[in-house]
Design an enzyme around this catalytic site. Structure first.
Site, PDB file in Angstrom:
ATOM      1  N   ASN A  97     -10.143   0.538  -0.087  1.00 18.13           N
ATOM      2  CA  ASN A  97      -9.057   0.512   0.906  1.00 18.13           C
ATOM      3  C   ASN A  97      -9.527   0.923   2.292  1.00 18.13           C
ATOM      4  O   ASN A  97     -10.070   2.019   2.460  1.00 18.13           O
ATOM      5  CB  ASN A  97      -7.974   1.506   0.482  1.00 18.13           C
ATOM      6  CG  ASN A  97      -7.029   0.946  -0.539  1.00 18.13           C
ATOM      7  OD1 ASN A  97      -7.388   0.028  -1.273  1.00 18.13           O
ATOM      8  ND2 ASN A  97      -5.830   1.494  -0.597  1.00 18.13           N
ATOM      9  N   ASP A 129       0.849  -1.192   0.000  1.00 12.48           N
ATOM     10  CA  ASP A 129       0.000   0.000   0.000  1.00 12.48           C
ATOM     11  C   ASP A 129       0.894   1.255   0.000  1.00 12.48           C
ATOM     12  O   ASP A 129       1.822   1.359   0.815  1.00 12.48           O
ATOM     13  CB  ASP A 129      -0.867  -0.049   1.279  1.00 12.48           C
ATOM     14  CG  ASP A 129      -1.916   1.030   1.345  1.00 12.48           C
ATOM     15  OD1 ASP A 129      -2.372   1.485   0.285  1.00 12.48           O
ATOM     16  OD2 ASP A 129      -2.299   1.399   2.487  1.00 12.48           O
ATOM     17  N   ASP A 141      -8.354   0.975   6.458  1.00 13.99           N
ATOM     18  CA  ASP A 141      -7.406   0.786   7.556  1.00 13.99           C
ATOM     19  C   ASP A 141      -7.987   1.332   8.867  1.00 13.99           C
ATOM     20  O   ASP A 141      -8.050   0.645   9.884  1.00 13.99           O
ATOM     21  CB  ASP A 141      -6.086   1.512   7.210  1.00 13.99           C
ATOM     22  CG  ASP A 141      -4.988   1.214   8.213  1.00 13.99           C
ATOM     23  OD1 ASP A 141      -5.210   0.396   9.127  1.00 13.99           O
ATOM     24  OD2 ASP A 141      -3.902   1.795   8.104  1.00 13.99           O
ATOM     25  N   ARG A 193      -3.603 -12.058  25.605  1.00 13.45           N
ATOM     26  CA  ARG A 193      -4.627 -12.780  24.841  1.00 13.45           C
ATOM     27  C   ARG A 193      -6.029 -12.362  25.259  1.00 13.45           C
ATOM     28  O   ARG A 193      -6.981 -12.476  24.488  1.00 13.45           O
ATOM     29  CB  ARG A 193      -4.439 -14.286  25.036  1.00 13.45           C
ATOM     30  CG  ARG A 193      -3.153 -14.784  24.399  1.00 13.45           C
ATOM     31  CD  ARG A 193      -2.820 -16.179  24.818  1.00 13.45           C
ATOM     32  NE  ARG A 193      -2.555 -16.273  26.255  1.00 13.45           N
ATOM     33  CZ  ARG A 193      -2.074 -17.355  26.860  1.00 13.45           C
ATOM     34  NH1 ARG A 193      -1.809 -18.432  26.152  1.00 13.45           N
ATOM     35  NH2 ARG A 193      -1.859 -17.366  28.157  1.00 13.45           N
ATOM     36  N   ARG A 195      -8.513  -0.075  12.950  1.00 11.85           N
ATOM     37  CA  ARG A 195      -7.854   0.512  14.127  1.00 11.85           C
ATOM     38  C   ARG A 195      -8.891   0.844  15.199  1.00 11.85           C
ATOM     39  O   ARG A 195      -8.670   0.631  16.394  1.00 11.85           O
ATOM     40  CB  ARG A 195      -7.128   1.797  13.731  1.00 11.85           C
ATOM     41  CG  ARG A 195      -6.020   1.571  12.735  1.00 11.85           C
ATOM     42  CD  ARG A 195      -5.383   2.894  12.340  1.00 11.85           C
ATOM     43  NE  ARG A 195      -4.335   2.660  11.345  1.00 11.85           N
ATOM     44  CZ  ARG A 195      -3.356   3.498  11.078  1.00 11.85           C
ATOM     45  NH1 ARG A 195      -3.286   4.647  11.720  1.00 11.85           N
ATOM     46  NH2 ARG A 195      -2.443   3.211  10.176  1.00 11.85           N
ATOM     47  N   SER A 206     -12.761   4.142   4.843  1.00 10.08           N
ATOM     48  CA  SER A 206     -13.346   3.738   6.132  1.00 10.08           C
ATOM     49  C   SER A 206     -14.661   4.474   6.373  1.00 10.08           C
ATOM     50  O   SER A 206     -14.779   5.669   6.091  1.00 10.08           O
ATOM     51  CB  SER A 206     -12.370   4.032   7.279  1.00 10.08           C
ATOM     52  OG  SER A 206     -11.407   3.003   7.357  1.00 10.08           O
ATOM     53  N   GLY A 231      -8.990   5.738   1.386  1.00  6.10           N
ATOM     54  CA  GLY A 231      -9.729   6.506   2.388  1.00  6.10           C
ATOM     55  C   GLY A 231     -11.188   6.099   2.489  1.00  6.10           C
ATOM     56  O   GLY A 231     -12.076   6.939   2.585  1.00  6.10           O
TER      57      GLY A 231
HETATM   58  P1  13P Z   1      -8.842   4.834   5.693  1.00  5.40           P
HETATM   59  O1  13P Z   1      -7.967   5.732   6.515  1.00  5.40           O
HETATM   60  O2  13P Z   1     -10.119   5.521   5.328  1.00  5.40           O
HETATM   61  O3  13P Z   1      -9.073   3.530   6.336  1.00  5.40           O
HETATM   62  O4  13P Z   1      -8.078   4.561   4.311  1.00  5.40           O
HETATM   63  C1  13P Z   1      -7.046   3.596   4.249  1.00  5.40           C
HETATM   64  C2  13P Z   1      -6.319   3.623   2.956  1.00  5.40           C
HETATM   65  O5  13P Z   1      -6.672   4.290   2.010  1.00  5.40           O
HETATM   66  C3  13P Z   1      -5.113   2.785   2.861  1.00  5.40           C
HETATM   67  O6  13P Z   1      -4.438   2.966   1.659  1.00  5.40           O
HETATM   68  O1  G3H Z   2      -2.901   4.951   3.713  1.00  6.06           O
HETATM   69  C1  G3H Z   2      -2.365   4.802   4.796  1.00  6.06           C
HETATM   70  C2  G3H Z   2      -2.700   3.595   5.566  1.00  6.06           C
HETATM   71  O2  G3H Z   2      -3.745   3.867   6.446  1.00  6.06           O
HETATM   72  C3  G3H Z   2      -1.477   3.061   6.241  1.00  6.06           C
HETATM   73  O3  G3H Z   2      -1.161   3.785   7.380  1.00  6.06           O
HETATM   74  O4  G3H Z   2       1.285   4.185   7.078  1.00  6.06           O
HETATM   75  O5  G3H Z   2       0.210   4.363   9.323  1.00  6.06           O
HETATM   76  O6  G3H Z   2       0.516   2.129   8.246  1.00  6.06           O
HETATM   77  P1  G3H Z   2       0.298   3.600   8.056  1.00  6.06           P
HETATM   78 ZN    ZN Z   3      -4.481   4.992   0.963  1.00  7.62          ZN
END
Ligand code: 13P
Ligand code: G3H
Ligand code: ZN
Length: 341
Positions: free
Chosen positions: A269, A84, A271, A296, A275, A229, A227
């Protein structure tokens, strides 16, 4: 089955008109949650690793765990391992050597330098084409899929752009695809990374017409939405209820993601939501069971929370039930196809 090239997953999704979640991983629990959810819903899945994740976890260990999941634990589930936001050619080469089946070269920003504000400057169209072409040559020679990016997101890229966010110009996108030979294209339609995508109380807005336009010009390219989420309210409430401080967090409503998928978006995508799910679950255990100090006892519930949420996403994006549609394609098969032009 062995990890499959991401192009295979995106081509299948294009045929079926559905979206596929690309979920970021940094550790074993996230990976297990994603793969368990894919198996439970019979979904293809893209597992993605950022450069920060490569640094956080031993990169060879991450790749080995993903391979184990694909080859040993869930051999019937098509999985792809994707880099990524690849920052440079060196990282692309490293990931290809590690057995990644897909890489993103993020040529929209120049990660090798910072401006006076401490931000990575935007690359020109020509420079973006040049670095992306180089990545394509290296990756395709190994049968590995390439994602490029044109335009800039808001959020973490917001302050890197002197004149603000640049949504993708469909003309440029078409030319970029022609000149680079990429397989997948991240387009900027108004999303941003992180948990604060729109001012609280305002209506979420995306330039979904750009998806229609780019999809009609480049129908065989896997379109990618960064982006994505949705920052579910119940997760944010839980985080804040148990002592967190994530006020006014707002994401992309799921129905807007579904709308984008209906218009041709294929890779979604995510992430931040993972979290939030992990943080909410861990905070709850810490508050409710302060005497526990066995990892655990909180990492397990965190893993369960991520799995439950990803199952919902796979159903919402239409991915569920598509794991059996596949004739596996190997990197070697792809290598030959790319070589044949
Ligand atoms: P979010 O921050 O919206 O989860 O997007 C993640 C992303 O685009 C990773 O490349
Ligand atoms: O696009 C970014 C992703 O959310 C990855 O985030 O670089 O903190 O692992 P990170
Ligand atoms: Zn991204």
């Amino acid at each position: 089955m062995a990890l499959v090239p991401m192009k295979l997953i995106l081509d299948e999704a294009n045929k079926g008109g559905y979206g596929v979640g690309a979920f970021n991983v940094n550790n074993m629990e996230q990976l297990q949650a994603i793969c368990d959810a894919a198996a439970e819903t019979s979904s293809p899945v893209i597992i993605q690793v950022s450069r920060n994740a490569l640094q956080y976890a031993d990169k060879g260990l991450l790749a080995a765990m993903v391979r184990y999941m694909a080859e040993e634990k869930y051999p019937h589930i098509p999985m792809s391992l994707h880099l990524d936001h690849g920052p440079d050619i060196e990282t692309i080469k490293e990931c290809v050597a590690l057995g990644f089946t897909s890489v993103m070269i993020d040529g929209s920003l120049d990660y090798s330098t910072k401006d006076e504000k401490g931000s990575h400057p935007v690359r020109s169209f020509d420079d973006n084409v040049a670095i992306t072409k180089e990545a394509v040559e290296i990756a395709h020679a190994a049968g590995v899929t390439v994602e490029g990016e044109i335009g800039t997101l808001g959020g973490i890229e917001d302050d890197t752009v002197a004149g603000g966010v640049h949504l993708t110009e469909p003309d440029e996108a078409e030319e970029f695809v022609k000149q680079t030979g990429i397989d997948a294209l991240a387009i900027a339609i108004g999303t941003s990374h992180g948990a604060y995508k729109f001012p609280v109380g305002t209506e979420a807005k995306l330039a979904l017409d750009i998806v229609d336009d780019v999809h009609s010009r480049c129908p065989d390219i896997g379109l990618v939405m960064h982006g994505s989420s949705s920052v579910p309210a119940h997760m944010v409430e839980e985080v804040n209820k148990y002592g967190g401080k994530v006020p006014n967090a707002v994401g992309i409503p799921t129905n807007m993601i579904q709308d984008a998928i209906g218009r041709g978006m294929r890779k979604v995508n995510i992430d931040t939501d993972g979290r939030l799910a992990i943080t909410a679950a861990i905070r709850k255990v810490f508050v409710e069971n302060p005497a526990d100090f066995d990892g655990r006892k909180y990492l397990g519930p965190a893993r369960d929370a991520v799995r439950t949420w990803i199952i919902e996403e796979m159903k919402a994006f239409g991915t569920a039930g598509h794991a059996d549609d596949y004739k596996p394609v190997t990197l070697d098969d792809m290598k030959k196809l790319y070589a044949a032009g």
